[in-house]
Scaffold this active site. Structure first.
Site, PDB file in Angstrom:
ATOM      1  N   TRP A 199     -25.420  11.608  18.251  1.00  0.00           N
ATOM      2  CA  TRP A 199     -24.152  11.539  18.964  1.00  0.00           C
ATOM      3  C   TRP A 199     -23.280  10.432  18.342  1.00  0.00           C
ATOM      4  O   TRP A 199     -23.777   9.324  18.098  1.00  0.00           O
ATOM      5  CB  TRP A 199     -24.397  11.252  20.455  1.00  0.00           C
ATOM      6  CG  TRP A 199     -23.111  11.145  21.205  1.00  0.00           C
ATOM      7  CD1 TRP A 199     -22.318  12.171  21.627  1.00  0.00           C
ATOM      8  CD2 TRP A 199     -22.433   9.941  21.577  1.00  0.00           C
ATOM      9  NE1 TRP A 199     -21.191  11.682  22.242  1.00  0.00           N
ATOM     10  CE2 TRP A 199     -21.226  10.317  22.231  1.00  0.00           C
ATOM     11  CE3 TRP A 199     -22.722   8.588  21.418  1.00  0.00           C
ATOM     12  CZ2 TRP A 199     -20.328   9.385  22.725  1.00  0.00           C
ATOM     13  CZ3 TRP A 199     -21.803   7.661  21.919  1.00  0.00           C
ATOM     14  CH2 TRP A 199     -20.626   8.067  22.567  1.00  0.00           C
ATOM     15  N   ASP A 366      -9.708  17.852  30.994  1.00  0.00           N
ATOM     16  CA  ASP A 366     -11.127  17.782  30.608  1.00  0.00           C
ATOM     17  C   ASP A 366     -12.033  17.822  31.838  1.00  0.00           C
ATOM     18  O   ASP A 366     -11.620  18.210  32.939  1.00  0.00           O
ATOM     19  CB  ASP A 366     -11.359  16.527  29.739  1.00  0.00           C
ATOM     20  CG  ASP A 366     -12.403  16.752  28.657  1.00  0.00           C
ATOM     21  OD1 ASP A 366     -13.604  16.766  28.985  1.00  0.00           O
ATOM     22  OD2 ASP A 366     -12.030  16.913  27.479  1.00  0.00           O
ATOM     23  N   ARG A 446     -28.518  14.313  29.858  1.00  0.00           N
ATOM     24  CA  ARG A 446     -27.254  14.038  30.563  1.00  0.00           C
ATOM     25  C   ARG A 446     -27.291  14.596  31.991  1.00  0.00           C
ATOM     26  O   ARG A 446     -26.366  15.249  32.440  1.00  0.00           O
ATOM     27  CB  ARG A 446     -26.070  14.620  29.807  1.00  0.00           C
ATOM     28  CG  ARG A 446     -24.784  13.845  30.030  1.00  0.00           C
ATOM     29  CD  ARG A 446     -23.540  14.631  29.662  1.00  0.00           C
ATOM     30  NE  ARG A 446     -22.352  13.790  29.721  1.00  0.00           N
ATOM     31  CZ  ARG A 446     -21.124  14.248  29.849  1.00  0.00           C
ATOM     32  NH1 ARG A 446     -20.887  15.520  29.906  1.00  0.00           N
ATOM     33  NH2 ARG A 446     -20.104  13.424  29.903  1.00  0.00           N
ATOM     34  N   LYS A 480     -11.603  24.485  26.238  1.00  0.00           N
ATOM     35  CA  LYS A 480     -12.563  23.665  25.481  1.00  0.00           C
ATOM     36  C   LYS A 480     -13.930  23.991  26.076  1.00  0.00           C
ATOM     37  O   LYS A 480     -14.169  23.751  27.263  1.00  0.00           O
ATOM     38  CB  LYS A 480     -12.214  22.191  25.660  1.00  0.00           C
ATOM     39  CG  LYS A 480     -13.216  21.208  25.057  1.00  0.00           C
ATOM     40  CD  LYS A 480     -12.717  19.768  25.267  1.00  0.00           C
ATOM     41  CE  LYS A 480     -13.690  18.730  24.728  1.00  0.00           C
ATOM     42  NZ  LYS A 480     -13.234  17.353  25.018  1.00  0.00           N
ATOM     43  N   TRP A 481     -14.825  24.540  25.254  1.00  0.00           N
ATOM     44  CA  TRP A 481     -16.148  25.002  25.703  1.00  0.00           C
ATOM     45  C   TRP A 481     -17.170  23.967  25.240  1.00  0.00           C
ATOM     46  O   TRP A 481     -17.436  23.847  24.050  1.00  0.00           O
ATOM     47  CB  TRP A 481     -16.424  26.370  25.092  1.00  0.00           C
ATOM     48  CG  TRP A 481     -17.732  27.006  25.435  1.00  0.00           C
ATOM     49  CD1 TRP A 481     -18.987  26.500  25.264  1.00  0.00           C
ATOM     50  CD2 TRP A 481     -17.918  28.316  25.988  1.00  0.00           C
ATOM     51  NE1 TRP A 481     -19.934  27.397  25.672  1.00  0.00           N
ATOM     52  CE2 TRP A 481     -19.306  28.528  26.123  1.00  0.00           C
ATOM     53  CE3 TRP A 481     -17.046  29.346  26.377  1.00  0.00           C
ATOM     54  CZ2 TRP A 481     -19.839  29.721  26.626  1.00  0.00           C
ATOM     55  CZ3 TRP A 481     -17.583  30.526  26.871  1.00  0.00           C
ATOM     56  CH2 TRP A 481     -18.965  30.700  26.997  1.00  0.00           C
ATOM     57  N   ASP A 482     -17.738  23.258  26.192  1.00  0.00           N
ATOM     58  CA  ASP A 482     -18.640  22.152  25.866  1.00  0.00           C
ATOM     59  C   ASP A 482     -20.102  22.573  26.078  1.00  0.00           C
ATOM     60  O   ASP A 482     -20.391  23.578  26.748  1.00  0.00           O
ATOM     61  CB  ASP A 482     -18.289  20.969  26.783  1.00  0.00           C
ATOM     62  CG  ASP A 482     -18.622  19.613  26.158  1.00  0.00           C
ATOM     63  OD1 ASP A 482     -19.377  19.582  25.171  1.00  0.00           O
ATOM     64  OD2 ASP A 482     -18.135  18.587  26.683  1.00  0.00           O
ATOM     65  N   CYS A 483     -21.015  21.812  25.534  1.00  0.00           N
ATOM     66  CA  CYS A 483     -22.444  22.104  25.660  1.00  0.00           C
ATOM     67  C   CYS A 483     -23.178  20.792  25.392  1.00  0.00           C
ATOM     68  O   CYS A 483     -23.333  20.402  24.240  1.00  0.00           O
ATOM     69  CB  CYS A 483     -22.817  23.166  24.626  1.00  0.00           C
ATOM     70  SG  CYS A 483     -24.578  23.318  24.318  1.00  0.00           S
ATOM     71  N   ASN A 484     -23.564  20.104  26.462  1.00  0.00           N
ATOM     72  CA  ASN A 484     -24.027  18.725  26.296  1.00  0.00           C
ATOM     73  C   ASN A 484     -25.533  18.514  26.342  1.00  0.00           C
ATOM     74  O   ASN A 484     -25.985  17.373  26.218  1.00  0.00           O
ATOM     75  CB  ASN A 484     -23.373  17.838  27.358  1.00  0.00           C
ATOM     76  CG  ASN A 484     -21.938  17.519  26.994  1.00  0.00           C
ATOM     77  OD1 ASN A 484     -21.676  16.764  26.070  1.00  0.00           O
ATOM     78  ND2 ASN A 484     -21.002  18.127  27.684  1.00  0.00           N
ATOM     79  N   CYS A 529     -17.178  22.752  21.367  1.00  0.00           N
ATOM     80  CA  CYS A 529     -17.548  21.344  21.483  1.00  0.00           C
ATOM     81  C   CYS A 529     -18.984  21.281  21.969  1.00  0.00           C
ATOM     82  O   CYS A 529     -19.432  22.148  22.712  1.00  0.00           O
ATOM     83  CB  CYS A 529     -16.603  20.681  22.485  1.00  0.00           C
ATOM     84  SG  CYS A 529     -17.033  18.982  22.891  1.00  0.00           S
ATOM     85  N   ASP A 551     -17.522  12.914  19.104  1.00  0.00           N
ATOM     86  CA  ASP A 551     -16.864  12.078  20.114  1.00  0.00           C
ATOM     87  C   ASP A 551     -16.419  10.766  19.491  1.00  0.00           C
ATOM     88  O   ASP A 551     -15.657  10.007  20.093  1.00  0.00           O
ATOM     89  CB  ASP A 551     -17.815  11.790  21.277  1.00  0.00           C
ATOM     90  CG  ASP A 551     -17.824  12.938  22.281  1.00  0.00           C
ATOM     91  OD1 ASP A 551     -16.985  13.842  22.162  1.00  0.00           O
ATOM     92  OD2 ASP A 551     -18.675  12.924  23.186  1.00  0.00           O
TER      93      ASP A 551
END
Ligand code: DGJ
Length: 738
Positions: A199, A366, A446, A480-484, A529, A551
């Site tokens: 990260w 966001d 997370r 915005k397509w996130d995947c954490n 993202c 990031d």
């Protein structure tokens, strides 16, 4: 080996004639199949036992009839099982690292693959498809190898389709997309450039000579698969290629899940590259008659260094892979770093006004807008409950979209639809939709878990998250397509006895959803993202317009990160935001963000008058130059790794316009541009007017007021000194032909 030349079938020639051609080898004939693109060729050839081998990968030969003579030049063959199979089977006579390993229906583990036939079809003027059929002479088991070639771009996508008609289920223990062989004809060996990271430290490069044995790069993270390693790599032949010189092969998996690339340097100095889905904990059960299609492995080759290879990949991606690659993009103001989870309607109303004031196209809301029984006020709750949080947004998204329109800007929104927090209604309603081991404690990344996209009901749910947003808010302009999170404790309640399918079915489930999204919303901009750049690959990018590289938006770090991504991805895909990270002045931050798809994530109200007016005029410059940056050819002129200042330029197709970005990357005493930087890609006969743009209010050009008109010849042979120094840490030069 017999050398009778029965067929030499150069794809390039075939394309000019018939649309479809099939070849079948008669006993003892040698079949030679050159797969040609504009500058390159791969040559496949059968041996006496009907094994199909890859005997060449390199520059294409002028005389195609000579392809069949290549193999005879190598005196490497012996009985040791060191071979160059086009798709190495295991458990029979090939003893190298296998591309495919199976357990037949009767429990036997041996596989032999021999050439049966091939067809070539022309998809259009540029694209052709070669399909080679291999079969096991003993078992009713078949592999078809697909080579989709993009002639002008010198790019190939290669994948395999595996099928059988045995009397029961066959287990695929390993099932690569591609198996390539580079001949060991040099003393300099093979040099691997690979990427690792974490990260905020994405795409850290390493380059080293491959030693004998096997080197593997892989991921077993399930989702966010690129967090630690990337499947993208370069192999230089003889010595590390430079930007303009040297033989270099570029490859990458088009797959957003676990991948594995093996590089095996054998005793005879041949390099075998085997790329595919990672087979770790992923045996696949294949029923009779069913087909298993691997994802594609993408590659190109250049005799003219890494710059040429990159430009091939970049133009291929723009033309064929990413959504709307030759189209336009929206500049934006994002609120992640200015508010985090702490916002409400009135704060957002202010930000919408700021969006207009700044002069960007869109406001991107966001994380933090959803969840009611478990409000998303931090990263520990709410994921999965995609209803507007009534306290923060009592009038919903639709009122924000309208408010944006009233301000003359567009509105976009963040989602992370593959994930769930245990603190959510979704988790309670559908515990069986969550990937977790039934008998083990949950392990979070997370504070969240991954939804089981192998399950079609979960696919419907995830598609519904996007579809509901657009249905309720038809004017929503961006997602915005996130995947954490990564996948811990991989177990799918849906897959029952096929647990080893989970990693593969997850990604295919994700792609099913994205296909449905694209079928209904073909062009809407989507940003890919993944907690920064945890998921950057062309398997996913075929559904997205852009990606979030990291990031880490400290512009000094970004010079390096954006530099490295550019080896594979065009600038139009790289979302670069101006933020408060780092110690550099606003000019440096903006100049770095400009080298791609520009956005902002700062509090506009806190900018000084000069800073704001600088940003506004830089956006105007960007507007005038974005076509060159997004669609032009990129030349990496001076590396940040080796110089005090990095220089990168973009040139449009007719060479009438260019832009050169220069960034000081060294703070030591006296650091700066001491010598001119030679430009590239210009027309030597044209005259160019050079002008420094993005000047901070009250400052003049670092290059002074003298005549800055030069021939392309001068600029490419002598160069120009951008004069980056501690006093001018970034310098942007615009070139216009006169
Ligand atoms: C990770 C992303 O990389 C950030 O840009 C931001 O969207 C956060 N997630 C939100 O949780």
């Amino acid at each position: 080996m017999r050398t009778t030349q029965r067929k030499t079938l150069p794809l390039g020639l075939l394309f000019a004639g018939s649309m479809l051609l099939a070849g079948r080898a008669a006993a003892q004939d040698v079949t030679t199949i050159p797969v040609e693109t504009q500058h390159n060729a791969i040559v496949l050839q059968t041996d006496a036992e009907k094994h199909l081998n890859m005997v060449y990968l390199g520059a294409k030969l002028a005389n195609t009839s000579e392809y069949s003579r290549i193999q005879k030049m190598y005196k490497q063959a012996d009985d040791s099982g060191v071979q160059n199979d086009v798709y190495t089977p295991s458990g029979s006579a090939s003893l190298g690292e296998p591309a495919i390993t199976v357990t037949h229906a009767d429990g036997n583990k041996s596989l032999n693959l021999t050439y049966v036939s091939h067809t070539v079809s022309k998809v259009d003027d540029d694209i052709s498809l070669l399909v080679v059929t291999l079969k096991d002479p003993v078992y009713d088991f078949e592999v078809k190898l697909y080579y989709k070639t993009y002639f002008k771009e010198d790019v190939t996508e290669q994948w395999s389709v595996i099928k059988h008609n045995e009397k029961g289920v066959v287990t695929l223990n390993k099932y690569a997309s591609a198996n390539l062989n580079l001949k060991g004809n040099t003393t300099g060996g093979f040099w691997l450039k690979q990427y690792h990271g974490n990260w905020a430290m994405e795409v850290q490069p390493e380059e080293a000579r491959l030693t004998h044995g096997i080197k593997t790069i892989d991921s077993k993270l399930g989702t966010r698969a690129n967090l630690y390693e990337h499947s993208m790599f370069a192999i230089s032949l003889d010595k590390p290629a430079t930007e303009d010189e040297g033989k270099v092969f570029y490859g990458a998996m088009e797959w957003s899940g676990n991948f594995r690339v093996d590089f095996e340097l054998d005793v005879a100095n041949n390099l075998k590259i085997i790329a595919g889905i990672n087979n770790a904990a992923s045996e696949y059960h294949l029923k009779p008659g069913a087909e298993f299609t691997t994802p594609a492995f993408l590659y190109t080759y250049s005799d003219h260094g890494k710059g040429d290879a990159s430009r091939k990949l970049q133009s291929w991606a723009r033309k064929y892979k990413i959504v709307d690659g030759e189209g336009s993009r929206l500049t934006l103001l994002n609120n992640w770093e200015s508010t985090y989870f702490d916002f409400n309607e009135s704060k957002l109303a202010g930000l919408l006004k700021d969006t207009k004031k700044l002069g960007v196209d869109l406001f991107l809301l966001d994380d933090g807008w959803f969840g009611n029984s478990h409000p998303r006020n931090g990263d520990n709750a709410g994921l999965g409950d995609w209803q507007e949080n009534k306290q923060k947004l009592p009038n919903g998204i639709s009122s924000l979209v309208k408010e944006a329109q009233a301000n003359g800007v567009k509105f976009g929104i963040w989602i992370e639809p593959e994930m769930v927090n245990p603190a959510s209604d979704l988790y309670k309603a559908h515990p069986d939709w969550v990937i977790k081991q039934p008998n083990r404690p949950e392990k979070y990344f997370r504070n969240q878990l991954v939804l089981d996209l192998a399950n079609p009901k979960v696919q419907d749910f995830v598609f519904g998250v996007v579809d509901n947003l657009f249905t309720k808010n038809p004017d929503l302009a961006y997602i915005k397509w996130d995947c954490n999170a990564v996948i811990y404790n991989a177990y799918s309640a849906y897959l029952k006895k096929d647990q080893s399918h989970i990693y593969v079915d997850y990604v295919n489930g994700l792609y099913n959803v994205l296909k449905r999204v694209r079928a209904k919303y073909p062009k809407v901009p989507l940003m890919l993202c993944s907690g920064g750049g945890g998921r950057v690959d062309y398997g996913a990018l075929q559904y997205f317009t852009e990606f979030w590289p990291s990031d880490n938006t400290d512009p000094l770090e970004r010079v390096f990160i954006q530099w490295e991504y550019s080896f594979f991805y065009p600038a139009i895909t790289s979302s670069n935001h101006v933020t408060d990270w780092g110690k550099q002045p606003i000019k440096y931050r903006v100049d770095v963000a400009m080298m791609g798809k520009m956005g902002f994530d700062i509090v506009i109200g806190k900018l000084s008058e000069n800073d704001l007016s600088f940003c506004q005029s830089a956006l105007k410059n960007y507007d005038a130059l974005k076509d060159v940056i997004w669609h032009g050819d990129q030349y990496r002129l001076a590396s940040p790794w080796d110089n005090d200042a990095a220089s990168i330029m973009y040139v449009n197709t007719d060479k009438s316009k260019a832009v050169m970005f220069n960034y000081l990357v060294n703070n030591r005493y006296g650091s700066g541009s001491k010598v001119p930087v030679r430009l590239k890609g210009l027309d030597p006969n044209k005259k160019y007017r050079v002008k420094e743009i993005n000047l901070y209010p009250g400052t003049g050009s670092v290059l002074g007021n003298e005549d800055l008109t030069f021939t392309g010849d001068f600029l490419m042979n002598v160069g120009i000194n951008p004069e980056a120094s501690a006093y001018h840490t970034s310098v942007v030069l615009q070139l216009e032909a006169i």
